[in-house]
Enzyme design. Structure first.
Site, PDB file in Angstrom:
ATOM      1  N   LYS A   3       1.784   8.285   1.682  1.00 38.47           N
ATOM      2  CA  LYS A   3       2.394   9.664   0.099  1.00 38.47           C
ATOM      3  C   LYS A   3       3.272   9.401   0.317  1.00 38.47           C
ATOM      4  N   TRP A   5       4.500   6.431  -1.234  1.00 44.00           N
ATOM      5  CA  TRP A   5       4.346   4.754  -1.977  1.00 44.00           C
ATOM      6  C   TRP A   5       4.035   5.547  -2.962  1.00 44.00           C
ATOM      7  N   LEU A 138      14.749  -3.510   6.952  1.00 39.38           N
ATOM      8  CA  LEU A 138      14.781  -2.070   7.599  1.00 39.38           C
ATOM      9  C   LEU A 138      14.100  -2.240   8.828  1.00 39.38           C
ATOM     10  N   CYS A 139      14.612  -1.170   9.339  1.00 42.42           N
ATOM     11  CA  CYS A 139      15.008  -1.225  10.949  1.00 42.42           C
ATOM     12  C   CYS A 139      14.925   0.551  11.358  1.00 42.42           C
ATOM     13  N   SER A 146       7.730   6.869  13.005  1.00 40.07           N
ATOM     14  CA  SER A 146       6.784   7.299  12.379  1.00 40.07           C
ATOM     15  C   SER A 146       6.765   8.707  11.847  1.00 40.07           C
ATOM     16  N   LYS A 147       8.208   9.270  12.681  1.00 37.59           N
ATOM     17  CA  LYS A 147       8.926  10.590  11.887  1.00 37.59           C
ATOM     18  C   LYS A 147       9.296  10.344  10.460  1.00 37.59           C
ATOM     19  N   LEU A 388      15.128 -13.787   3.021  1.00 41.16           N
ATOM     20  CA  LEU A 388      15.520 -14.181   4.748  1.00 41.16           C
ATOM     21  C   LEU A 388      15.086 -13.203   5.420  1.00 41.16           C
TER      22      LEU A 388
HETATM   23  S1  MYA Z   1      10.690  -5.408   5.646  1.00 45.99           S
HETATM   24  C1  MYA Z   1      10.746  -5.412   7.717  1.00 45.99           C
HETATM   25  C2  MYA Z   1      10.840  -3.678   8.236  1.00 45.99           C
HETATM   26  N1  MYA Z   1      10.985  -3.849   9.396  1.00 45.99           N
HETATM   27  C3  MYA Z   1       9.966  -3.929  10.636  1.00 45.99           C
HETATM   28  O1  MYA Z   1       8.784  -4.057  10.446  1.00 45.99           O
HETATM   29  C4  MYA Z   1      10.565  -3.538  11.425  1.00 45.99           C
HETATM   30  C5  MYA Z   1       9.800  -3.286  13.110  1.00 45.99           C
HETATM   31  N2  MYA Z   1       9.611  -2.267  12.479  1.00 45.99           N
HETATM   32  C6  MYA Z   1      10.285  -0.986  11.420  1.00 45.99           C
HETATM   33  O2  MYA Z   1      11.710  -0.525  12.459  1.00 45.99           O
HETATM   34  C7  MYA Z   1       9.598   0.063  11.767  1.00 45.99           C
HETATM   35  O3  MYA Z   1       8.458   0.374  11.535  1.00 45.99           O
HETATM   36  C8  MYA Z   1       9.821   1.070   9.409  1.00 45.99           C
HETATM   37  C9  MYA Z   1       8.757   1.863   9.515  1.00 45.99           C
HETATM   38  C10 MYA Z   1      11.213   1.093   9.371  1.00 45.99           C
HETATM   39  C11 MYA Z   1       9.372   0.070   9.194  1.00 45.99           C
HETATM   40  N3  MYA Z   1       8.711  -1.911   3.727  1.00 45.99           N
HETATM   41  O4  MYA Z   1       9.582   6.484   8.815  1.00 45.99           O
HETATM   42  P1  MYA Z   1       8.102   6.295   8.980  1.00 45.99           P
HETATM   43  C12 MYA Z   1       5.860   2.796   5.176  1.00 45.99           C
HETATM   44  C13 MYA Z   1       8.522  -0.237   2.887  1.00 45.99           C
HETATM   45  O5  MYA Z   1       7.393   7.266   9.491  1.00 45.99           O
HETATM   46  P2  MYA Z   1       8.357   3.335  11.088  1.00 45.99           P
HETATM   47  C14 MYA Z   1      11.745  -5.196   4.754  1.00 45.99           C
HETATM   48  O6  MYA Z   1      12.507  -5.283   5.375  1.00 45.99           O
HETATM   49  C15 MYA Z   1       4.747   3.714   5.796  1.00 45.99           C
HETATM   50  O7  MYA Z   1       4.097   2.892   4.524  1.00 45.99           O
HETATM   51  N4  MYA Z   1       7.648   1.118   3.530  1.00 45.99           N
HETATM   52  O8  MYA Z   1       6.893   4.573   9.563  1.00 45.99           O
HETATM   53  C16 MYA Z   1      12.114  -4.811   3.585  1.00 45.99           C
HETATM   54  C17 MYA Z   1       5.140   5.359   4.996  1.00 45.99           C
HETATM   55  O9  MYA Z   1       4.564   4.801   3.520  1.00 45.99           O
HETATM   56  P3  MYA Z   1       2.987   5.176   3.396  1.00 45.99           P
HETATM   57  C18 MYA Z   1       7.281   0.994   4.775  1.00 45.99           C
HETATM   58  O10 MYA Z   1       7.249   2.589  11.265  1.00 45.99           O
HETATM   59  C19 MYA Z   1      11.533  -3.004   3.297  1.00 45.99           C
HETATM   60  C20 MYA Z   1       6.508   5.452   5.619  1.00 45.99           C
HETATM   61  O11 MYA Z   1       7.131   3.955   5.892  1.00 45.99           O
HETATM   62  C21 MYA Z   1       7.097  -0.533   5.529  1.00 45.99           C
HETATM   63  O12 MYA Z   1       8.948   4.554  11.506  1.00 45.99           O
HETATM   64  C22 MYA Z   1      12.039  -3.040   2.373  1.00 45.99           C
HETATM   65  C23 MYA Z   1       6.229   5.753   6.992  1.00 45.99           C
HETATM   66  O13 MYA Z   1       7.929   5.571   7.185  1.00 45.99           O
HETATM   67  C24 MYA Z   1       7.726  -1.330   5.275  1.00 45.99           C
HETATM   68  N5  MYA Z   1       8.178  -2.569   6.018  1.00 45.99           N
HETATM   69  O14 MYA Z   1       9.033   2.785  10.307  1.00 45.99           O
HETATM   70  C25 MYA Z   1      11.850  -1.261   1.638  1.00 45.99           C
HETATM   71  N6  MYA Z   1       6.814   0.291   6.805  1.00 45.99           N
HETATM   72  O15 MYA Z   1       2.595   6.971   3.706  1.00 45.99           O
HETATM   73  C26 MYA Z   1      11.546  -1.090   0.521  1.00 45.99           C
HETATM   74  C27 MYA Z   1       6.134   0.932   6.648  1.00 45.99           C
HETATM   75  O16 MYA Z   1       4.068   5.843   1.519  1.00 45.99           O
HETATM   76  C28 MYA Z   1      12.992  -1.188  -0.262  1.00 45.99           C
HETATM   77  N7  MYA Z   1       6.683   1.961   5.470  1.00 45.99           N
HETATM   78  O17 MYA Z   1       2.500   4.670   3.327  1.00 45.99           O
HETATM   79  C29 MYA Z   1      12.274  -0.922  -2.118  1.00 45.99           C
HETATM   80  C30 MYA Z   1      13.364  -1.069  -2.872  1.00 45.99           C
HETATM   81  C31 MYA Z   1      14.623  -0.438  -2.699  1.00 45.99           C
HETATM   82  C32 MYA Z   1      15.897  -0.158  -3.716  1.00 45.99           C
HETATM   83  C33 MYA Z   1      15.222  -0.028  -5.688  1.00 45.99           C
HETATM   84  C34 MYA Z   1      16.183   0.292  -5.839  1.00 45.99           C
HETATM   85  C35 MYA Z   1      16.060   0.037  -7.832  1.00 45.99           C
HETATM   86  O1  JJ1 Z   2       4.966 -16.908  14.130  1.00 45.44           O
HETATM   87  C1  JJ1 Z   2       4.004 -16.486  13.758  1.00 45.44           C
HETATM   88  N1  JJ1 Z   2       2.551 -16.420  14.084  1.00 45.44           N
HETATM   89  C2  JJ1 Z   2       2.682 -17.331  15.579  1.00 45.44           C
HETATM   90  C3  JJ1 Z   2       2.554 -16.720  16.351  1.00 45.44           C
HETATM   91  C4  JJ1 Z   2       1.669 -16.324  17.114  1.00 45.44           C
HETATM   92  C5  JJ1 Z   2       1.106 -14.976  18.435  1.00 45.44           C
HETATM   93  C6  JJ1 Z   2       0.235 -14.488  18.438  1.00 45.44           C
HETATM   94  N2  JJ1 Z   2       0.243 -13.234  17.508  1.00 45.44           N
HETATM   95  C7  JJ1 Z   2       1.432 -18.034  15.120  1.00 45.44           C
HETATM   96  N3  JJ1 Z   2       0.877 -19.474  15.735  1.00 45.44           N
HETATM   97  C8  JJ1 Z   2       0.037 -20.563  15.668  1.00 45.44           C
HETATM   98  C9  JJ1 Z   2       0.691 -21.568  15.317  1.00 45.44           C
HETATM   99  C10 JJ1 Z   2       0.214 -23.072  15.780  1.00 45.44           C
HETATM  100  C11 JJ1 Z   2       0.726 -24.149  15.369  1.00 45.44           C
HETATM  101  C12 JJ1 Z   2      -0.217 -25.656  15.097  1.00 45.44           C
HETATM  102  C13 JJ1 Z   2      -1.147 -25.690  14.284  1.00 45.44           C
HETATM  103  C14 JJ1 Z   2      -2.381 -24.076  14.187  1.00 45.44           C
HETATM  104  C15 JJ1 Z   2      -0.511 -22.791  14.212  1.00 45.44           C
HETATM  105  O2  JJ1 Z   2       0.360 -18.291  14.462  1.00 45.44           O
HETATM  106  C16 JJ1 Z   2       3.852 -15.614  12.614  1.00 45.44           C
HETATM  107  C17 JJ1 Z   2       3.625 -16.051  10.466  1.00 45.44           C
HETATM  108  O3  JJ1 Z   2       2.244 -16.366  10.641  1.00 45.44           O
HETATM  109  N4  JJ1 Z   2       4.373 -14.251  12.473  1.00 45.44           N
HETATM  110  C18 JJ1 Z   2       4.601 -13.048  12.337  1.00 45.44           C
HETATM  111  O4  JJ1 Z   2       4.221 -12.108  13.078  1.00 45.44           O
HETATM  112  C19 JJ1 Z   2       6.281 -12.769  12.130  1.00 45.44           C
HETATM  113  C20 JJ1 Z   2       5.727 -11.547  11.038  1.00 45.44           C
HETATM  114  C21 JJ1 Z   2       5.696 -11.708  10.070  1.00 45.44           C
HETATM  115  C22 JJ1 Z   2       6.251 -10.863   8.884  1.00 45.44           C
HETATM  116  C23 JJ1 Z   2       6.976 -10.693   8.348  1.00 45.44           C
HETATM  117  C24 JJ1 Z   2       7.192  -9.765   7.330  1.00 45.44           C
HETATM  118  C25 JJ1 Z   2       9.418 -10.334   7.585  1.00 45.44           C
HETATM  119  C26 JJ1 Z   2       9.916  -8.918   6.896  1.00 45.44           C
HETATM  120  C27 JJ1 Z   2      11.074  -9.802   5.389  1.00 45.44           C
HETATM  121  O5  JJ1 Z   2      12.104  -8.762   5.292  1.00 45.44           O
END
Ligand code: MYA
Ligand code: JJ1
EC number: 2.3.1.97
Length: 388
Positions: A3, A5, A138-139, A146-147, A388
């Site tokens: 909804k 994206w 983003l965190c 989910s709000k 990163l």
């Molecule tokens: S990726 C790392 C993301 N962080 C985590 O995974 C940490 C653990 N998780 C959380 O903190 C929450 O679950 C997050 C979502 C904050 C991720 N990227 O608020 P909601 C969409 C983009 O109810 P929550 C990183 O940091 C989801 O599809 N969108 O959900 C890069 C849904 O939208 P839609 C995401 O779980 C980030 C909506 O959000 C992501 O409470 C890049 C639901 O919102 C995600 N990783 O919060 C951001 N996860 O209904 C985009 C979920 O449409 C940047 N969603 O499917 C875009 C460019 C902006 C700049 C532009 C400049 C020109």
């Molecule tokens: O680290 C990751 N996986 C590990 C641990 C799995 C634990 C159970 N789920 C893994 N280990 C196997 C290693 C093995 C060593 C010997 C040879 C064969 C392999 O697979 C994974 C990546 O693989 N990491 C994650 O899932 C963390 C999240 C990744 C998404 C990151 C989003 C970043 C946001 C950027 O802004």
């Protein structure tokens, strides 16, 4: 259905395969006077805060939010634990905008409950160098999930990026969103087999004993390439030339200048490590490798709290083979006490992963561009970009 994206200028699933759509910006830039001047509305109990990352106190608040609420693996066994020094490095590169470090606080307690950040970067897409924001960290606090807070935060960072006259962004995520530019695989090279097995990061292979496993992953005690040494400030011009020339072959890549290389690649203790090969004869810098330090908290293990992981960053081999160069990187990472060396299958990494005993992980990383369409998705090996 997505909804949120579906309303954004990003490649949509329904358009995949439609070759009539042009490459480049999806929406035209608008005059700055037309950019919304006020922040987006948050639920009434919350307020925006700009996080001053020069403040040690604020940096600790961001650090703690991420330490307790950021990315976990699919079985919730590990959680990324970016250090404060790492966050300072990641969020304050040359030309950074303090206004792109965006927090959300609970109005009554002032507790930091959410965060999103951007930093400026030049990213080349084919022949065009585009000013972009790299969006990361983003965190949302676990109790506020989910709000629909994330869409408001993404819209707010977009607004603040637009106010700087920047209209594109790059980001990565572990989840599938509309629509990936590339989908990359994580690979892992065991350095400390006993600990990785003890904490459940890896498993003893079939027909393998612990002592056979330890022998399998043994490395030499010191790097083997003559002239292999740590990068120093005086190397910035040579490393920049080497890196620019290497990255020019990828379809999407960072466009590093000397200032960027100084910031992103000069060694910083426990944050980023860079090594190069200086030819003993000509003193030319012929090869380069780097990795960053990103530990993970081990959730609920009585014996260990932290997994020390190195992540491959930018590597260039011209004279040394990629195999020998990265083997030396593994050796120094092992000497520094890392438990595992991680890499994505981007750039030419495929050429060394299997031979150096990396194995595929259970995680993938999807790369995205905001407001920039590519005619079709890329192979990981066509990407010259590591976030990163
Ligand atoms: S990726 C790392 C993301 N962080 C985590 O995974 C940490 C653990 N998780 C959380 O903190 C929450 O679950 C997050 C979502 C904050 C991720 N990227 O608020 P909601 C969409 C983009 O109810 P929550 C990183 O940091 C989801 O599809 N969108 O959900 C890069 C849904 O939208 P839609 C995401 O779980 C980030 C909506 O959000 C992501 O409470 C890049 C639901 O919102 C995600 N990783 O919060 C951001 N996860 O209904 C985009 C979920 O449409 C940047 N969603 O499917 C875009 C460019 C902006 C700049 C532009 C400049 C020109
Ligand atoms: O680290 C990751 N996986 C590990 C641990 C799995 C634990 C159970 N789920 C893994 N280990 C196997 C290693 C093995 C060593 C010997 C040879 C064969 C392999 O697979 C994974 C990546 O693989 N990491 C994650 O899932 C963390 C999240 C990744 C998404 C990151 C989003 C970043 C946001 C950027 O802004």
């Amino acid at each position: 259905p997505h909804k949120f994206w579906e309303t954004q200028p990003v490649g949509q699933f329904k358009d995949i395969g439609d070759t009539s759509l042009p490459e480049g910006p999806i929406e035209a830039a608008t005059p700055l006077s037309e950019v919304k001047q006020e922040p987006y509305n948050l639920p009434a109990a919350y307020e925006w805060t700009t996080c001053d990352m020069k403040s040690d106190y604020v940096c600790s608040e961001v650090y703690n939010l991420l330490r307790n609420n950021y990315v976990e693996d699919d079985e919730n066994m590990f959680r990324f634990n970016y250090s404060k020094e790492f966050l300072t490095w990641a969020l304050r590169p040359p030309g950074y905008y303090p206004s792109w470090h965006i927090g959300v606080r609970a109005k009554t307690s002032k507790k930091l409950v959410a965060f999103i950040s951007g930093v400026p970067a030049r990213i080349r897409v084919r022949d065009d160098v585009v000013k972009m924001a790299e969006i990361n960290f983003l965190c949302v606090h676990k109790k506020l999930r989910s709000k629909r807070l994330a869409p408001v935060m993404i819209k707010e960072v977009t607004r603040r990026v637009h106010l700087e006259n920047i209209w594109q962004a790059a980001y990565t995520a572990g989840v599938v969103l509309p629509t990936p530019v590339a989908t990359c695989q994580y690979w892992h090279r065991t350095l400390n087999p006993k600990k990785l097995i003890d904490v459940g990061f890896s498993r003893l292979g079939a027909r393998m004993t612990m002592s056979r496993t330890i022998k399998l992953y043994k490395l030499q005690d010191a790097p083997v390439t003559p002239g292999f040494r740590k990068m120093e400030p005086c190397d910035v011009p040579a490393v920049t030339r080497l890196l620019r020339s290497y990255l020019s072959q990828f379809l999407v890549a960072t466009d590093f200048d000397e200032n960027d290389v100084e910031h992103w690649l000069l060694p910083r203790e426990d944050v980023v490590d860079s090594y190069l090969v200086e030819s003993p004869e000509t003193h030319d810098v012929t090869d380069f490798c780097s990795f960053y330090t990103l530990p993970s908290t081990i959730l609920g293990n009585p014996n260990y709290t932290t997994l020390k992981a190195a992540y491959s960053y930018y590597n260039v081999a011209t004279k040394t083979t990629f195999l020998q160069l990265m083997n030396d990187a593994l050796i120094v990472a092992k000497q520094k006490g890392f438990d595992v060396f991680n890499a994505l299958d981007v750039m030419h990494n495929e050429s060394f992963l299997k031979e150096l005993k990396f194995g595929p992980g259970d995680g993938q990383l999807h790369y995205y561009l905001y407001n920039y369409r590519l005619r079709s998705a890329l192979k990981p090996s066509e990407l010259g970009l590591v976030l990163l």
